[in-house]
Structure formats: C-alpha cells, structure tokens
Design a protein around this motif. Structure first.
Motif, mmCIF file in Angstrom:
data_model
loop_
_atom_site.group_PDB
_atom_site.id
_atom_site.type_symbol
_atom_site.label_atom_id
_atom_site.label_comp_id
_atom_site.label_asym_id
_atom_site.label_seq_id
_atom_site.Cartn_x
_atom_site.Cartn_y
_atom_site.Cartn_z
ATOM 1 N N ALA A 54 -3.980 5.430 12.506
ATOM 2 C CA ALA A 54 -4.212 4.005 12.218
ATOM 3 C C ALA A 54 -4.191 3.738 10.721
ATOM 4 O O ALA A 54 -3.720 2.684 10.270
ATOM 5 N N LEU A 55 -4.688 4.691 9.932
ATOM 6 C CA LEU A 55 -4.689 4.533 8.480
ATOM 7 C C LEU A 55 -3.288 4.746 7.911
ATOM 8 O O LEU A 55 -2.845 4.007 7.020
ATOM 9 N N LEU A 56 -2.580 5.739 8.428
ATOM 10 C CA LEU A 56 -1.224 6.018 7.953
ATOM 11 C C LEU A 56 -0.291 4.849 8.245
ATOM 12 O O LEU A 56 0.627 4.558 7.462
ATOM 13 N N ASP A 57 -0.531 4.156 9.350
ATOM 14 C CA ASP A 57 0.317 3.026 9.736
ATOM 15 C C ASP A 57 0.224 1.877 8.735
ATOM 16 O O ASP A 57 1.141 1.059 8.642
ATOM 17 N N ARG A 58 -0.851 1.802 7.977
ATOM 18 C CA ARG A 58 -1.037 0.714 7.024
ATOM 19 C C ARG A 58 -0.383 0.990 5.674
ATOM 20 O O ARG A 58 -0.402 0.145 4.789
ATOM 21 N N MET A 59 0.175 2.188 5.499
ATOM 22 C CA MET A 59 0.714 2.585 4.197
ATOM 23 C C MET A 59 2.215 2.834 4.273
ATOM 24 O O MET A 59 2.745 3.210 5.314
ATOM 25 N N GLU A 60 2.861 2.629 3.153
ATOM 26 C CA GLU A 60 4.280 2.924 3.025
ATOM 27 C C GLU A 60 4.422 4.295 2.372
ATOM 28 O O GLU A 60 4.084 4.469 1.201
ATOM 29 N N VAL A 61 4.883 5.272 3.141
ATOM 30 C CA VAL A 61 4.930 6.651 2.666
ATOM 31 C C VAL A 61 6.183 6.874 1.826
ATOM 32 O O VAL A 61 7.306 6.534 2.231
ATOM 33 N N ILE A 62 5.999 7.421 0.634
ATOM 34 C CA ILE A 62 7.099 7.813 -0.251
ATOM 35 C C ILE A 62 6.972 9.311 -0.500
ATOM 36 O O ILE A 62 5.963 9.780 -1.043
ATOM 37 N N TRP A 63 7.975 10.050 -0.092
ATOM 38 C CA TRP A 63 7.935 11.512 -0.205
ATOM 39 C C TRP A 63 8.389 11.944 -1.588
ATOM 40 O O TRP A 63 9.421 11.509 -2.078
ATOM 41 N N LEU A 64 7.614 12.813 -2.214
ATOM 42 C CA LEU A 64 7.976 13.410 -3.495
ATOM 43 C C LEU A 64 8.227 14.893 -3.246
ATOM 44 O O LEU A 64 7.293 15.676 -3.065
ATOM 45 N N GLU A 65 9.525 15.253 -3.197
ATOM 46 C CA GLU A 65 9.856 16.648 -2.915
ATOM 47 C C GLU A 65 9.643 17.512 -4.155
ATOM 48 O O GLU A 65 9.474 17.022 -5.267
ATOM 49 N N LEU A 80 -11.808 2.686 5.357
ATOM 50 C CA LEU A 80 -10.619 2.358 4.555
ATOM 51 C C LEU A 80 -9.624 1.483 5.304
ATOM 52 O O LEU A 80 -8.715 0.922 4.696
ATOM 53 N N LEU A 81 -9.763 1.388 6.637
ATOM 54 C CA LEU A 81 -8.820 0.578 7.406
ATOM 55 C C LEU A 81 -8.830 -0.873 6.934
ATOM 56 O O LEU A 81 -7.779 -1.512 6.813
ATOM 57 N N GLU A 82 -10.014 -1.402 6.648
ATOM 58 C CA GLU A 82 -10.102 -2.779 6.164
ATOM 59 C C GLU A 82 -9.593 -2.891 4.737
ATOM 60 O O GLU A 82 -8.924 -3.856 4.377
ATOM 61 N N VAL A 83 -9.888 -1.874 3.924
ATOM 62 C CA VAL A 83 -9.476 -1.923 2.511
ATOM 63 C C VAL A 83 -7.963 -1.893 2.378
ATOM 64 O O VAL A 83 -7.383 -2.618 1.555
ATOM 65 N N LEU A 84 -7.296 -1.074 3.185
ATOM 66 C CA LEU A 84 -5.862 -0.859 3.031
ATOM 67 C C LEU A 84 -5.008 -1.677 3.998
ATOM 68 O O LEU A 84 -3.829 -1.381 4.156
ATOM 69 N N ASP A 85 -5.592 -2.671 4.622
ATOM 70 C CA ASP A 85 -4.825 -3.533 5.517
ATOM 71 C C ASP A 85 -4.549 -4.852 4.808
ATOM 72 O O ASP A 85 -5.464 -5.634 4.549
ATOM 73 N N PRO A 86 -3.281 -5.153 4.470
ATOM 74 C CA PRO A 86 -2.976 -6.414 3.764
ATOM 75 C C PRO A 86 -3.406 -7.655 4.538
ATOM 76 O O PRO A 86 -3.596 -8.715 3.945
ATOM 77 N N GLU A 87 -3.571 -7.522 5.853
ATOM 78 C CA GLU A 87 -3.997 -8.672 6.654
ATOM 79 C C GLU A 87 -5.507 -8.886 6.596
ATOM 80 O O GLU A 87 -5.999 -9.958 6.936
ATOM 81 N N GLN A 88 -6.264 -7.869 6.194
ATOM 82 C CA GLN A 88 -7.725 -7.978 6.217
ATOM 83 C C GLN A 88 -8.364 -7.955 4.835
ATOM 84 O O GLN A 88 -9.425 -8.549 4.645
ATOM 85 N N ASN A 89 -7.740 -7.244 3.876
ATOM 86 C CA ASN A 89 -8.445 -7.039 2.609
ATOM 87 C C ASN A 89 -8.542 -8.290 1.735
ATOM 88 O O ASN A 89 -9.139 -8.251 0.669
ATOM 89 N N ILE A 132 0.885 -1.174 0.000
ATOM 90 C CA ILE A 132 0.000 0.000 0.000
ATOM 91 C C ILE A 132 0.920 1.220 0.000
ATOM 92 O O ILE A 132 1.550 1.535 1.012
ATOM 93 N N LEU A 133 1.045 1.892 -1.137
ATOM 94 C CA LEU A 133 1.953 3.020 -1.274
ATOM 95 C C LEU A 133 1.200 4.330 -1.071
ATOM 96 O O LEU A 133 0.039 4.460 -1.485
#
Length: 781
Positions: free
Chosen positions: A493-504, A452-461, A363-364
């Motif tokens: 809780a939602l941010l924790d499920r995603m891998e943040v990639i910064w675009l400067e 969205l917590l269920e949608v974006l959680d690889p353990e639940q979706n 989840i990017l």
C-alpha cells in the motif's frame, strides 16, 4: 428443606454441653478465601445443593456438627477431594435462615481443628477425621508473644479504623494463648494461603510468631501509606493556598488593567503572524484558557508550548521554485554523473510546475544499491529546485508517534518528526528526504509504515493532521523523496503511493569518471591539496577500482581514496615536496590487493557452473556446484538457501532427471545429489538460479564439463522452459567485473539489454535461450 431446619433451634437449646466430637462428619467446602478458626463464630451463605444436603445430614444425624474446609482453587465449581485442603475445622451449626433470593444464611461456630484423610460417602460428602488436639505449656515466651501481638494489633486497628470497641475489648480480655491466636487470625484480612497456614499450625507459640510477622509487615506498609497521605495532603494545601493567592493577584491585575505577561506576549505574536483563520481561532481559544489559570501550573506549560508551535509553523511561508530549466539541468549534471532517468524525471516535474502551479508534487522513491548516490541526489534535487532541504532517517523506526506525534495528554508530547523538520526549515514546500524506507520496523508502539500512508498520499496529505496539533497542515507542496535498497520489504500500500526510480550500479568506466570529476576534486579540497602537491594517475584509480573495490556504488572507492590521500598528506608533512601515485605505488599506500578472483572457475569442471545473482548491494557472481554420490535419491541443499530457491532446486532436479532420460534413471534412484552454493554465511533466495542448478546436475549426471567463461541466469519450469528474471543490468555488470564475458540470458529478457552501457555491451557475448536443451548445447563441452 426449611422444615428440616425447624428443629435446629430446639436442638441448640437442648445441647447445653458439648458432647464428644464425632470422627465421621459431613464435609462442607468453602470458597472465596473463607476459613473458620476454632472458638470463632462466622456466617456463611449457602446456595450449592451438596452443601445444603450436608447441613441437613449434620442436623439430622450428626448432632449439628459438620467439618468445614476450603477449596484450593475458588473457581472450581465441583472440586475433588485432592482439590480441598485436608486440614479444616469441626464446626457446629447454630442457625439456618432462608433469604429472599432462595439461598440460606448459616451461622457456624468453630470447635476444633481436624484433618480429613478419607471420603466414605459422596452424596453428601462424608469424611473420616483425625482430631488435632493442641497441647502446650504457657511459657514466658508465649506471654511475650501475646503482648507483642496485642500491641501490634492495636497499632494496626488504629491505622485501619475498621474494628469496633467491642472487638478491641475482646482482644484485650482474651488471655488463653490458643484462643487468642485464633481470634486474632480470624480478624485479619489476609490471603487464603496465610489463613490456611495459621489454621494448620497447632502450637500457639509458632502461630503467634506468624501473626507477629504479618502484623509487623502490614503496619510497616500502613505507616508508609500514612506518610504518603500526609505529604499529598500538605501539597494539596500548599496548592490551594497558591491558587488563592494567584486568584487574588489576578483580580488585582485585572483592576489595574494588566494581563499576564506571557499570555499577552503570545497574543502579540499571534497578531504578527499570518495564520489561517481556523488556526488563529484555535490559538486564541488556548490563550484565553491560559489567562484563566496559574502560570505555574503544569497545564499552563503545555498550553504555552502548544500555542508556540501553532504560531511558529510555516503555514504560509514557501520558497519560489527555480524556473530556469537549463540552470537546473546544469546543477544536476554538475553534482552527479549518470543517473539519467532520475534527472529526467526531476526536469519533467520542473517543466510541468513552470507551466501549471496547481500540479501536486510527486512522491519519488530512489531504489538502488548502497553508495550509488540516492541521498546526495535528493540534495541535488533541492538545489536544482532552489528549495529548502530536510532529511529524516527511517531505518529501524518502530514508533508511529515519530511520524504523527503524541497527543497533548502525554507528558513531554511533541509533534511528529515531519512537522519538526518543516518548522526547522521554515518552509511549507521543502524537499523532504525519508531515507531507508525499506527498513521500517513494527512494534507494540504501532506501525510507522501505516502512519506514512497519509503523509505520502497526494490525495490525503493536503489535510495532514498531527496528533499533537489536532489541526490540519497542508503537506501537498512538500516534495517527498524516499530511498530504499529493495522494494519487496516496503508494504504494498505504501509502495503504490510512490513513483519508483531505479538507480543501477555503476560500471568501471563510470566509476573512473566519477572518481576523476567528483570524488578526487572534493577530497583534494577537504585535505587542502592541489595538483602541485599530489597527483593520482588514471592507472592508479583503475587499480583501486579493480583490485580494492568491487561494489555497485562508489562508497568503498571514496574510502580507499581518502586513505590514500591521508598517507600522502603524512609524507608531505614529513618533508616531501610533491607526490605522484601510479598503479605500481598503490600497494605501498593501501596494502595488498583485497579483491581476489577465487570465486571464479579457472578451468572447465564437471558439476560446477557460474550463476548470476542480484542482491540489495548490487549484482554478484556465484558458483553452483553439485556432487552425485551413492545414496537413496535424496536432495541435499546447503548454503543458507531461502524457500523460493529450495523450490527451484526441486524443480531443477525433476528437469535434470527428465533431460538425462533412461540411461541415468538408476543413477538418480541410487544416488544422493548435493547442491551447494559457497559463502554459506550469506543468505540466498529467488528463482533466478533454477537454470544454473539444472545445468550443474545434468553436468554431474552425464559427466560433461561446463565452460568456465560463461555465466547463466534464469528461472526454470517443469517443462524445461526458461523464464525472465530481474536485475539483468546489475548481473551483467557483476559478470564484467569478474572478467566473464559470455552470458546466457532468457529470451524474455532481451529488452533489458538496452539498459546496459555500450562500452560493456560491446565487449560481451549474450546468448538468448528458451529451453534447457539450448542451455546444455551452449555451455557443456
């Protein structure tokens, strides 16, 4: 108390004539909307001790007479005199019977209207009364009113069917207007306020007018209800008739070996589709239900739509990922300039996916200022993976049903947008872009972020259940990509499920490369132009970047180039053969320069210093200015500062007073310090202006000028230490855009200098600082 009521029957027999009404009587207050009208008999239930005491006194001392009125608020257990209606009815106690539950049933006869104007005793309540006599002449108007009221009441009784024949006979036989009006009023089930209004009206003519208004209104409502009942009954009869005919038709078709065409077609579609067993079983049971009901019923339509959704979702349809790493890398490089971290993460996923098919899609979350290419990068990812692409904007979304769907019990229910997009692309493993996830809203309809917590959680979706489908759908193969400008508005809780990639943000050099290699060729194709017709020099593009756009992304640059090309196309259509645009021609096409360096200090000043800030639109330079003036030692802050920045200002004041020492002690005690951050319409917050505000106050107190070629950022502590802050790359790029090439950074941020492009880093001077003493030494003249 029962014994004291035993003489009531004897007294009632002895009282053959009504004596003169007393003007001092026990008071009983009724509740629950009860009112006694004169010349009417009404039973009441008594349980309150004070009421029983009043009845006892009435029998013992007041010839069985009692004054009865009503409470204004029925919920009050012990009302005061002011909480009672003053006008009530003098009544006679006819009978008292004790009930099995210990309460008493009392039969009262209304005698005459009266007004209580004074309480002379509290235990029991004894009231002084004014008898309200009714004087009137029987006129033709009163006779006409009585006839209209009698007719309206007869019509009302016909509608309601609630009155006995004896009651209707009594209504028709009563000829005296005053008694007739009170009798009708006692029969109507109206509100307490309306009853009290009728009781307080002494003249029977006006009372009859009020009754006529009430009866006409009630009859009109009852007539509308009757018409509605007739329509509903007619529809039910038609529905029963249709049901009977449909059942006969169904029996005939079964005898002929035929079935309903729509249900049969759904069965055929079900057999042709490749569905999981649990989905096939669910669809089959719904089709069987459909075959047993009328095809024209509302529920049949719901079932047909539901089965159609089950059959047409891509339960097993998926695309094959591209396994050629070099080709995927080439596609990413061709579509976007820079953004190396994001491209590297996508290629890593491809490499792992190629080696192991069991790996779950990440989840990017692309986070960066507007215009840096977050949405277009997601499209490029889909192209590189050779997957289908679907896009959903979350900005302002406030209904969780948009994510998880509505239950089938709702009219017009549908699955959520997630499954709608998957059905549209007909693939169970698309690249699904959830745009602007930081701008989700919350309302009474639910919290979409929680859905969205269920949608974006690889353990639940893997077993995502939409409220409409009610069966699990596997979302684990979907590559979810979200975009945001900031992360602090995303729920943790939602941010924790995603891998943040910064675009400067982009540097001017990168913007020039993007304009030459991506934007201009694309716009030339859109406007049907070529280099023989239009040529834009590199100096012209630099002029646009420096003088017409100052942003982290390239969106405004694209719009400026579009505007330039539109004007060029107009000239070509007017007859010019070819056009060459240089930097000196830009004002002719785009007008006067938009970007002005009026926010930059042109010379060293006292109490004014350049600060660096980070916003969701990228980095920016702001001036922090201070003014010390006679006062009482107060701190004045202006410029729409947030709570964190206000706290930083108070810390900065303490550090400045400590730094300046005894020589400025009197100055700080007898002066007000005003700190202002220009552009007051723009909200500002965060701790990174702490050092800047401290230096500005020290400069004003010590009368030292500050270098105008230098900018500062950093958080200050009470001990004068400088702490690290975020957004260093964006801040440095902003300083470079404004022509400031000397920057003071916290020593803790030294590691962030590696992210700055070499072509900018080599042109700038970075001074790392640990304490406020070093800052003052490096920036003050």
């Amino acid at each position: 108390m029962v014994k004291k009521f035993e003489k009531l029957e004897k007294l009632a027999k002895e009282s053959l004539q009504t004596p003169e009404l007393p003007k001092l009587l026990p008071l009983i207050h009724l509740r629950n909307g009860m009112i006694i009208f004169p010349q009417t008999v009404i039973p009441i239930h008594v349980a309150r001790e004070k009421t029983l005491m009043a009845l006892e006194h009435s029998i013992d001392s007041y010839q069985q007479f009692v004054f009865v009125t009503s409470q204004k608020d029925p919920s009050v257990e012990e009302p005061t005199f002011e909480q009672l209606y003053q006008i009530g009815t003098i009544s006679k106690v006819l009978q008292v019977i004790q009930l099995p539950d210990g309460t008493f049933r009392v039969l009262l006869e209304g005698i005459e209207r009266a007004r209580a104007y004074e309480i002379v005793q509290q235990e029991p309540l004894i009231a002084r009364l004014e008898i309200l006599k009714t004087n009137y002449k029987k006129t033709k108007k009163i006779e006409a009113l009585m006839r209209s009221v009698r007719e309206s009441f007869s019509k009302y009784a016909l509608y309601t069917q609630r009155y006995s024949q004896e009651t209707l006979s009594a209504v028709s036989e009563t000829v005296e207007a005053n008694r007739f009006a009170d009798y009708i009023a006692s029969l109507l089930p109206i509100s307490l306020e309306q009853r009290q209004m009728l009781l307080e009206e002494l003249h029977p003519g006006r009372r009859l007018e009020l009754l006529l208004q009430i009866l006409l209104h009630e009859n009109e409502i009852l007539e509308i209800e009757r018409q509605l009942d007739t329509k509903v009954k007619k529809r039910i009869e038609e529905s029963q008739k249709e049901f009977f005919l449909r059942e006969k038709l169904k029996a005939i078709t079964e005898e002929l070996g035929e079935k309903d065409s729509e249900a049969a077609q759904l069965r055929i579609n079900l057999e042709r589709s490749q569905l999981p067993d649990f989905v096939r079983k669910k669809a089959l049971s719904e089709i069987e239900r459909l075959e047993k009901m009328s095809p024209y019923s509302a529920e049949a339509t719901v079932i047909r739509t539901y089965v159609d959704w089950l059959i047409n979702l891509p339960w097993n349809n998926s695309t094959q990922d591209r396994e050629d790493m070099n080709q995927a890398k080439e596609i990413l490089e061709k579509s976007h300039y820079g953004l190396e971290e994001a491209k590297e993460r996508i290629l890593e996923f491809l490499a792992v996916r190629k080696r192991s098919k069991s790996v779950r899609a990440p989840i990017l979350c692309f986070v960066g200022p507007p215009g840096v290419g977050k949405t277009s990068l997601a499209r490029a990812v889909a192209q590189a993976l050779d997957r289908k692409f679907a896009h959903m904007s979350l900005g302002g979304l406030r209904d969780e049903a948009e994510i998880k769907g509505h239950r089938r019990t709702y009219i017009g229910a549908m699955p959520g947008r997630i499954l709608q997009l998957i059905r549209n692309v007909q693939s169970k493993n698309p690249v699904l872009l959830l745009d602007e996830i930081d701008k989700l809203a919350v309302s009474f309809q639910g919290d979409p972020a929680a859905a969205l917590l269920e949608v974006l959680d690889p353990e639940q979706n893997k077993e995502f259940v939409d409220h409409y489908l009610e069966v699990p759908f596997d979302l684990s193969n979907v590559l979810f990509i979200t975009t945001a400008n900031v992360t602090h508005t995303i729920p943790p809780a939602l941010l924790d499920r995603m891998e943040v990639i910064w675009l400067e943000g982009y540097t001017d050099h990168e913007k020039l490369a993007i304009a030459k290699s991506y934007i201009i060729p694309k716009l030339m194709s859109e406007f049907a132009l070529n280099e023989q017709l239009l040529k834009i020099s590199q100096s012209a593009v630099k002029k646009i970047i420096h003088s017409y756009t100052r942003e982290a992304g390239v969106r405004q640059l694209t719009r400026s180039l579009q505007r330039l090309m539109r004007k060029a196309v107009l000239k070509i259509e007017e007859g010019e053969k070819s056009i060459l645009i240089n930097s000196k021609d830009i004002e002719q096409y785009l007008g006067q320069e938009i970007i002005q360096n009026d926010v930059i200090l042109t010379k060293p000043e006292i109490g004014a210093v350049h600060g660096l800030a980070w916003t969701e639109y990228g980095g920016t330079v702001m001036i922090v200015e201070t003014l010390i003036m006679p006062g009482k030692g107060e701190l004045i802050l202006t410029g729409r500062l947030g709570e964190v920045m206000k706290e930083s200002a108070r810390i900065a004041l303490s550090v400045a007073r400590s730094f300046c020492g005894e020589k400025c002690k009197k100055l700080f005690q007898e002066s007000d310090i005003h700190i202002n951050l220009p552009e007051g319409a723009v909200p500002k917050d965060g701790p990174s202006a702490g050092v800047t505000m401290t230096v500005a106050m020290i400069s004003s107190a010590l009368k030292k000028k500050i270098r105008n070629d230098t900018a500062i950022t950093g958080e200050i502590t009470l001990r004068g230490k400088i702490l690290a802050v975020g957004g260093i790359k964006e801040k440095v790029l902003a300083a470079h855009r404004y022509g400031i090439n000397r920057i003071l950074l916290p020593k803790s941020n030294e590691k962030d200098l590696s992210k700055i492009p070499p072509q900018i880093k080599n042109k700038m001077e970075f001074i790392l600082i640990n304490s406020i003493d070093e800052v003052v030494e490096k920036i003050c003249l």
